[in-house]
Structure formats: C-alpha cells, structure tokens
Scaffold this motif. Structure first.
Motif, short mmCIF file in Angstrom:
data_model
loop_
_atom_site.label_atom_id
_atom_site.label_comp_id
_atom_site.label_asym_id
_atom_site.label_seq_id
_atom_site.Cartn_x
_atom_site.Cartn_y
_atom_site.Cartn_z
N LYS A 32 0.88 -1.17 0.00
CA LYS A 32 0.00 0.00 0.00
C LYS A 32 0.92 1.22 0.00
CE LYS A 32 -3.70 -2.36 2.51
NZ LYS A 32 -3.06 -3.71 2.42
N CYS A 58 -2.39 6.17 -2.29
CA CYS A 58 -2.97 7.42 -1.80
C CYS A 58 -2.04 8.57 -2.17
CB CYS A 58 -3.16 7.35 -0.29
SG CYS A 58 -3.71 8.92 0.45
N LYS A 76 -0.61 10.69 8.05
CA LYS A 76 -1.65 10.25 7.12
C LYS A 76 -1.43 8.78 6.73
CE LYS A 76 -5.09 11.08 4.21
NZ LYS A 76 -6.42 11.53 4.64
N GLN A 79 -2.58 6.71 9.68
CA GLN A 79 -4.03 6.80 9.85
C GLN A 79 -4.76 5.98 8.79
OE1 GLN A 79 -4.78 11.02 9.68
NE2 GLN A 79 -3.99 11.39 11.73
N ARG A 80 -4.26 6.03 7.55
CA ARG A 80 -4.96 5.35 6.45
C ARG A 80 -4.70 3.85 6.44
NH1 ARG A 80 -7.20 7.03 1.47
NH2 ARG A 80 -7.16 5.40 -0.15
N TYR A 81 -3.43 3.47 6.68
CA TYR A 81 -3.06 2.07 6.50
C TYR A 81 -2.64 1.35 7.79
CZ TYR A 81 -3.13 3.14 1.50
OH TYR A 81 -3.51 3.51 0.23
#
Length: 250
Positions: A32, A58, A76, A79-81
């Motif tokens: 990711k 992202c 970020k 937080q996202r992954y």
C-alpha cells in the motif's frame, strides 16, 4: 506471495520518472503506497493509473523541505493504513551551474529538497517504522554522490550528503531492524534528464560514457528499490546500490 505483501510505503517525488516507477512496482508487489509530489495534478494521474492495475495508493501533495508537511504525510500514512514499513526518499531537483556560477538562493533550494528532505523524511518515518518492528529506508542518491562530473555543484554536494547520511543512519538504526540504503542511478531517461538527452551532443556523451548499450529506464531503479524494500535484503544496510550501466566502473 507478492514480495511486499502487507507492507506500507511512502514514496516521494512520485508524480513521474523514477518515483512513479517505484510506486507502480511496489503496488504491483502488494504494498500500500502513499505517493507524494509537488506536481499534484500529475501525481493524481499517476495514482489513478496505478489504481487501474489494482494497486492501493494514496496521493498527497508534499514539499519535502517542509517539516510540517513531513509530519502530516507520516501521520496520514499511519491513519490510512495502520502502520509504516518502507520509506523511499526520491524527490530531488538539480541546478546546472558550477561553483562560480551558482547563487546562494539556488544552492539553498537544492540542499533543502535533496538533503534536508531526506533528513526530515527519516526523522518522521523512523518512529513509525520502529513501531512496526523494523523495515527499510531507501534514499535515492546518484552516481554523482560518489564521483564528480563537472558542473552541477549543488546537486553533487546534495547527493554526496545523502550518501553519508544514509550510512551513519544505518549504523544508528541497525539495533531497531531498520535497514537504510542508498541507490545511485546513472543516466536514466526521466523528466529531470530530458534537457540533456534531447540535445544530440548530450545524448551522445551519455551513451559514450555508459558501457551498457542503452541508457537507464526508471524501472531499472524501481526493481533495485524493490529488492532493498523486500525481506530479501534483510542483512543489507548502509550499502550503496549503483545502477548505472557501468558508468562508475571506468
């Protein structure tokens, strides 16, 4: 299993060229990927192209010389992954002037992006990579961080700084199972080198000094980065991976 399955990576300077190739290869191998660049429109196009092949990415606009923006990007990513395993400090700029011709303003800008950007990336990524149990940091230097070529004084100085910053950080972070290595590309066909390679004299000079019978492609660097990002390089740290078609072998 894909070589970066369940890994989370940040790749800077990912709108095009080497950074885009690294992001695409990482995503194809299961990572990711947070892609960052100042060229936001182009970055979004690159991200969409990777998504169309099934990649989970992202895109984030980022000035790598900004400490605040590095804090935001690393936060970020987590937080996202949920974690961070890999950092690729790829963003860079050049200035085609020698010491006498260079200005203080241009010099400082090159150092801010190419050197301070790498320092800040590691500063804010390391705590998160440590929390993940270790990982890999890959700093894109240049063969001109190892040898001189005349001209481009600020660029050479910045890439030399990246080379030794990589080595000393590798020593510091070995205890945390965080590997830190540098990649040293030769003449690669990217937007940064386009002004040289569209000039017939510049193209011929690059071919003459590169023993391999072609110039480098961004994917040549991307697959080197893949090795250093993967667990296959679990005992490799503080090293220089030169990918230059034999240039520095002269």
């Amino acid at each position: 299993m894909k070589r970066l399955q369940n890994k989370v990576a940040i790749v800077t300077g990912a709108a095009g060229g080497i950074g885009a190739a690294i992001a695409a290869v990482f995503a194809a191998e299961g990572a990711k990927v947070i892609l960052t660049d100042l060229l936001e429109a182009t970055l979004n196009e690159t991200a969409e192209a990777i998504r169309e092949t099934g990649g989970d990415v992202c895109p984030l606009a980022q000035d790598v010389s900004s400490e605040q923006q590095w804090q935001h990007v690393t936060q970020k990513a987590v937080q996202r992954y949920g974690k961070l395993n890999i950092l690729v400090n790829n963003a860079g700029i050049a200035s085609p002037f020698n010491v006498e011709e260079e200005t203080v303003e241009r010099w400082d800008k090159v150092q801010a992006v190419n050197s301070r950007g790498v320092f800040l990336g590691m500063k804010y990524a390391v705590p998160e990579i440590r929390k993940a149990g270790g990982g890999s940091i890959i700093n894109i230097s240049s063969i001109f961080g190892i040898i001189g070529a005349g001209g481009e004084a600020a660029y050479h100085a910045s890439k030399g700084a990246v080379r030794l910053l990589t080595k000393t950080t590798a020593i510091d972070l070995a205890k945390d199972f965080i590997r830190v290595n540098s990649i040293h590309p030769g003449m690669i066909e990217t937007p940064m080198t386009e002004h040289k390679l569209t000039n017939p004299a510049g193209l011929e000079a690059a071919k003459q000094i590169t023993p391999w019978p072609r110039l480098g492609k961004p994917t040549d660097i991307a697959y080197g980065a893949l090795y250093l990002a993967s667990d296959e390089s679990s005992f490799v740290t503080g090293s220089e991976l030169v990918i230059d078609g034999g240039w520095v072998a002269h």
